[in-house]
Design a protein around this motif. Structure first.
Motif, PDB file in Angstrom:
ATOM      1  N   ARG A  55     -39.005  39.611 -17.960  1.00  0.00           N
ATOM      2  CA  ARG A  55     -39.507  39.453 -16.589  1.00  0.00           C
ATOM      3  C   ARG A  55     -39.275  38.362 -16.102  1.00  0.00           C
ATOM      4  NH1 ARG A  55     -45.954  39.981 -16.658  1.00  0.00           N
ATOM      5  NH2 ARG A  55     -45.600  41.878 -17.622  1.00  0.00           N
ATOM      6  N   ASP A  56     -39.037  37.242 -16.649  1.00  0.00           N
ATOM      7  CA  ASP A  56     -38.608  36.019 -15.821  1.00  0.00           C
ATOM      8  C   ASP A  56     -37.356  36.012 -15.225  1.00  0.00           C
ATOM      9  OD1 ASP A  56     -41.155  34.774 -16.494  1.00  0.00           O
ATOM     10  OD2 ASP A  56     -40.555  34.033 -18.517  1.00  0.00           O
ATOM     11  N   ASP A  57     -36.464  36.405 -16.158  1.00  0.00           N
ATOM     12  CA  ASP A  57     -34.888  36.568 -15.580  1.00  0.00           C
ATOM     13  C   ASP A  57     -35.042  37.537 -14.777  1.00  0.00           C
ATOM     14  OD1 ASP A  57     -33.985  34.632 -17.457  1.00  0.00           O
ATOM     15  OD2 ASP A  57     -33.955  36.068 -19.054  1.00  0.00           O
ATOM     16  N   LEU A  58     -35.645  38.757 -14.588  1.00  0.00           N
ATOM     17  CA  LEU A  58     -35.614  39.668 -13.429  1.00  0.00           C
ATOM     18  C   LEU A  58     -36.065  38.986 -12.368  1.00  0.00           C
ATOM     19  CD1 LEU A  58     -34.907  42.409 -12.912  1.00  0.00           C
ATOM     20  CD2 LEU A  58     -37.142  43.165 -13.648  1.00  0.00           C
ATOM     21  N   ALA A  59     -37.477  38.273 -12.483  1.00  0.00           N
ATOM     22  CA  ALA A  59     -37.886  37.618 -11.264  1.00  0.00           C
ATOM     23  C   ALA A  59     -36.860  36.498 -10.465  1.00  0.00           C
ATOM     24  CB  ALA A  59     -39.184  36.847 -11.613  1.00  0.00           C
ATOM     25  N   ALA A  60     -36.248  35.889 -11.401  1.00  0.00           N
ATOM     26  CA  ALA A  60     -35.197  34.941 -11.104  1.00  0.00           C
ATOM     27  C   ALA A  60     -34.026  35.530 -10.275  1.00  0.00           C
ATOM     28  CB  ALA A  60     -34.569  34.163 -11.867  1.00  0.00           C
ATOM     29  N   ALA A  61     -33.757  36.996 -10.657  1.00  0.00           N
ATOM     30  CA  ALA A  61     -32.765  37.685  -9.893  1.00  0.00           C
ATOM     31  C   ALA A  61     -32.973  38.207  -8.723  1.00  0.00           C
ATOM     32  CB  ALA A  61     -32.218  38.581 -10.923  1.00  0.00           C
ATOM     33  N   ARG A  62     -34.496  38.343  -8.692  1.00  0.00           N
ATOM     34  CA  ARG A  62     -34.869  38.837  -7.348  1.00  0.00           C
ATOM     35  C   ARG A  62     -35.005  37.880  -6.338  1.00  0.00           C
ATOM     36  NH1 ARG A  62     -39.299  40.322  -9.544  1.00  0.00           N
ATOM     37  NH2 ARG A  62     -38.974  42.559  -9.906  1.00  0.00           N
ATOM     38  N   ARG A  63     -35.359  36.620  -6.871  1.00  0.00           N
ATOM     39  CA  ARG A  63     -35.311  35.403  -6.146  1.00  0.00           C
ATOM     40  C   ARG A  63     -34.100  35.334  -5.450  1.00  0.00           C
ATOM     41  NH1 ARG A  63     -38.156  30.341  -5.430  1.00  0.00           N
ATOM     42  NH2 ARG A  63     -36.450  28.670  -4.764  1.00  0.00           N
ATOM     43  N   ALA A  64     -32.967  35.568  -6.371  1.00  0.00           N
ATOM     44  CA  ALA A  64     -31.572  35.002  -5.862  1.00  0.00           C
ATOM     45  C   ALA A  64     -31.366  36.169  -4.784  1.00  0.00           C
ATOM     46  CB  ALA A  64     -30.639  35.120  -7.019  1.00  0.00           C
ATOM     47  N   HIS A  65     -31.521  37.380  -5.141  1.00  0.00           N
ATOM     48  CA  HIS A  65     -31.122  38.478  -4.239  1.00  0.00           C
ATOM     49  C   HIS A  65     -31.796  38.392  -2.841  1.00  0.00           C
ATOM     50  CE1 HIS A  65     -30.437  42.385  -2.702  1.00  0.00           C
ATOM     51  NE2 HIS A  65     -31.632  42.708  -2.585  1.00  0.00           N
ATOM     52  N   VAL A  66     -33.080  37.849  -2.885  1.00  0.00           N
ATOM     53  CA  VAL A  66     -33.762  37.711  -1.699  1.00  0.00           C
ATOM     54  C   VAL A  66     -33.086  36.438  -0.788  1.00  0.00           C
ATOM     55  CG1 VAL A  66     -35.922  37.114  -0.541  1.00  0.00           C
ATOM     56  CG2 VAL A  66     -36.004  38.587  -2.636  1.00  0.00           C
ATOM     57  N   GLU A  67     -32.903  35.330  -1.488  1.00  0.00           N
ATOM     58  CA  GLU A  67     -32.501  34.340  -0.940  1.00  0.00           C
ATOM     59  C   GLU A  67     -30.924  34.681   0.002  1.00  0.00           C
ATOM     60  OE1 GLU A  67     -31.262  29.741  -1.810  1.00  0.00           O
ATOM     61  OE2 GLU A  67     -32.279  30.842  -3.357  1.00  0.00           O
ATOM     62  N   ARG A  68     -29.973  35.454  -1.082  1.00  0.00           N
ATOM     63  CA  ARG A  68     -28.776  35.764  -0.426  1.00  0.00           C
ATOM     64  C   ARG A  68     -28.992  36.718   0.778  1.00  0.00           C
ATOM     65  NH1 ARG A  68     -24.574  38.307  -4.528  1.00  0.00           N
ATOM     66  NH2 ARG A  68     -24.675  36.251  -5.356  1.00  0.00           N
ATOM     67  N   MET A  69     -29.857  37.676   0.608  1.00  0.00           N
ATOM     68  CA  MET A  69     -30.083  38.510   1.773  1.00  0.00           C
ATOM     69  C   MET A  69     -30.284  37.754   3.052  1.00  0.00           C
ATOM     70  SD  MET A  69     -32.580  41.671   2.085  1.00  0.00           S
ATOM     71  CE  MET A  69     -33.993  40.655   1.867  1.00  0.00           C
ATOM     72  N   LEU A  70     -31.571  36.882   2.918  1.00  0.00           N
ATOM     73  CA  LEU A  70     -31.617  36.010   4.057  1.00  0.00           C
ATOM     74  C   LEU A  70     -30.786  35.065   4.589  1.00  0.00           C
ATOM     75  CD1 LEU A  70     -35.447  35.008   3.024  1.00  0.00           C
ATOM     76  CD2 LEU A  70     -34.626  36.868   4.607  1.00  0.00           C
ATOM     77  N   ARG A  71     -30.029  34.524   3.907  1.00  0.00           N
ATOM     78  CA  ARG A  71     -28.555  33.790   4.063  1.00  0.00           C
ATOM     79  C   ARG A  71     -27.752  34.646   4.876  1.00  0.00           C
ATOM     80  NH1 ARG A  71     -28.350  28.628   2.386  1.00  0.00           N
ATOM     81  NH2 ARG A  71     -29.601  28.084   0.671  1.00  0.00           N
ATOM     82  N   GLU A  72     -27.373  35.907   4.455  1.00  0.00           N
ATOM     83  CA  GLU A  72     -26.588  36.709   5.284  1.00  0.00           C
ATOM     84  C   GLU A  72     -27.071  37.045   6.626  1.00  0.00           C
ATOM     85  OE1 GLU A  72     -25.956  39.961   2.590  1.00  0.00           O
ATOM     86  OE2 GLU A  72     -24.611  38.875   1.373  1.00  0.00           O
ATOM     87  N   GLU A  73     -28.494  37.136   6.730  1.00  0.00           N
ATOM     88  CA  GLU A  73     -28.920  37.713   7.858  1.00  0.00           C
ATOM     89  C   GLU A  73     -29.310  36.657   9.006  1.00  0.00           C
ATOM     90  OE1 GLU A  73     -32.480  40.092   6.992  1.00  0.00           O
ATOM     91  OE2 GLU A  73     -31.348  41.534   6.128  1.00  0.00           O
ATOM     92  N   ARG A  74     -29.924  35.471   8.505  1.00  0.00           N
ATOM     93  CA  ARG A  74     -30.229  34.265   9.195  1.00  0.00           C
ATOM     94  C   ARG A  74     -29.487  33.246   9.262  1.00  0.00           C
ATOM     95  NH1 ARG A  74     -35.934  35.656  10.060  1.00  0.00           N
ATOM     96  NH2 ARG A  74     -36.489  37.445   8.801  1.00  0.00           N
ATOM     97  N   GLY A  75     -28.445  33.179   8.103  1.00  0.00           N
ATOM     98  CA  GLY A  75     -27.725  31.704   8.276  1.00  0.00           C
ATOM     99  C   GLY A  75     -28.555  30.773   7.254  1.00  0.00           C
ATOM    100  N   GLU A  76     -28.737  29.553   7.988  1.00  0.00           N
ATOM    101  CA  GLU A  76     -29.541  28.621   6.966  1.00  0.00           C
ATOM    102  C   GLU A  76     -30.834  29.056   6.858  1.00  0.00           C
ATOM    103  OE1 GLU A  76     -29.613  25.078   4.930  1.00  0.00           O
ATOM    104  OE2 GLU A  76     -27.843  26.251   5.809  1.00  0.00           O
ATOM    105  N   LEU A  77     -31.529  28.752   5.608  1.00  0.00           N
ATOM    106  CA  LEU A  77     -32.807  29.039   5.171  1.00  0.00           C
ATOM    107  C   LEU A  77     -33.891  27.946   5.875  1.00  0.00           C
ATOM    108  CD1 LEU A  77     -32.691  30.496   1.797  1.00  0.00           C
ATOM    109  CD2 LEU A  77     -32.698  31.822   3.826  1.00  0.00           C
ATOM    110  N   THR A  78     -34.809  28.471   6.615  1.00  0.00           N
ATOM    111  CA  THR A  78     -35.888  27.386   6.978  1.00  0.00           C
ATOM    112  C   THR A  78     -36.826  26.995   5.967  1.00  0.00           C
ATOM    113  OG1 THR A  78     -37.237  29.173   7.796  1.00  0.00           O
ATOM    114  CG2 THR A  78     -35.421  28.395   9.591  1.00  0.00           C
ATOM    115  N   ARG A  79     -37.756  26.217   6.330  1.00  0.00           N
ATOM    116  CA  ARG A  79     -38.966  25.822   5.455  1.00  0.00           C
ATOM    117  C   ARG A  79     -39.738  27.116   4.918  1.00  0.00           C
ATOM    118  NH1 ARG A  79     -44.044  24.686   6.403  1.00  0.00           N
ATOM    119  NH2 ARG A  79     -43.619  24.541   8.579  1.00  0.00           N
ATOM    120  N   LEU A  80     -40.099  28.002   6.080  1.00  0.00           N
ATOM    121  CA  LEU A  80     -40.788  29.026   5.992  1.00  0.00           C
ATOM    122  C   LEU A  80     -40.253  30.041   5.153  1.00  0.00           C
ATOM    123  CD1 LEU A  80     -42.292  29.447   9.638  1.00  0.00           C
ATOM    124  CD2 LEU A  80     -43.360  28.301   7.513  1.00  0.00           C
TER     125      LEU A  80
END
Length: 240
Positions: A55-80
């Protein structure tokens, strides 16, 4: 081995971290979504061999997936955006009571400004101030004789009092408005975090449902193929 478990009571081994863990914290390889599986392939190409991921490694992969998706859509990630990613990683909630949170930050001067502004914009202030004006004008125009009037027409002292009240009241109102803007900004940030997390979670659910439907269709196709082969074998035996 008993029911797929070893002597220590563990159900399987995580293909990423290599730990032997119970079934409740393991996910089968077939149930991992393709997007997350691709990220796991990048970190460890041989992770599928064990058949499980924790579960921990799957959660880390999910986090990386969300971060990559937001970077592709929004560019630089904000604090929020990072706050939303952290809440997904730790399975936490983002909804907060903005009123209570903002009230805890208010000092004595802020609370006093709010009370003055609230009273200055109420009917109680308007009616009481109107009564004072009428009494002042009547007292200096009708009741007393000309020699006893302390503020005769054109009521210079009254104009001075009104100017002082307006000069003192205006900063209090501006302070209260600034606090209201800060409260609205805090509420907007909270709504943004909640809406962004809801959007990301809905995307995850859609991807998971699509993956499960595809897997179910593949299994049904395999079962149908096996049934056809059995029917062909029975038909050959009957003819033979």
């Amino acid at each position: 081995m008993n029911g797929g478990r070893n002597r220590s009571g563990h159900a399987g081994t995580c293909g990423i971290c290599g730990r032997s863990l119970p079934a409740r914290v393991l996910t089968a390889v077939d149930l991992v979504r393709p997007q997350l599986a691709q990220l796991l392939d990048e970190s460890d190409p041989d992770w599928r061999q064990s058949g499980f991921v924790c579960r921990d490694d799957l959660a880390a992969a999910r986090r990386a997936h969300v971060e990559r998706m937001l970077r592709e859509e929004r560019g630089e990630l904000t604090r929020l955006d990072r706050a939303v990613i952290d809440s997904i990683d730790h399975r936490g909630t983002l909804t907060i009571d903005t009123e209570a949170d903002f009230a805890g930050r208010a000092g004595f001067g802020d609370r006093m400004a709010d009370r003055v502004a609230a009273f200055g914009g109420s009917w109680a202030f308007i009616l009481s101030f109107l009564a004072v004006l009428v009494a002042w004008i009547a007292f200096n125009s009708i009741v007393l004789f000309a020699a006893d009037k302390f503020d005769p027409y054109p009521f210079i002292l009254l104009n001075l009092v009104l100017s002082c009240i307006a000069a003192v009241q205006a900063p209090f109102i501006m302070m209260s408005q600034r606090r209201q803007e800060a409260k609205d900004r805090l509420r907007a940030e909270n709504d943004y975090r909640v809406n962004l997390k809801a959007e990301v979670e809905i995307r995850h659910l859609h991807e998971k449902l699509d993956h499960l439907l595809v897997r179910q269709w593949e299994r049904l196709t395999e079962i149908q193929q096996i049934q056809l082969e059995l029917m062909e074998d029975l038909d050959r035996d009957r003819k033979g």
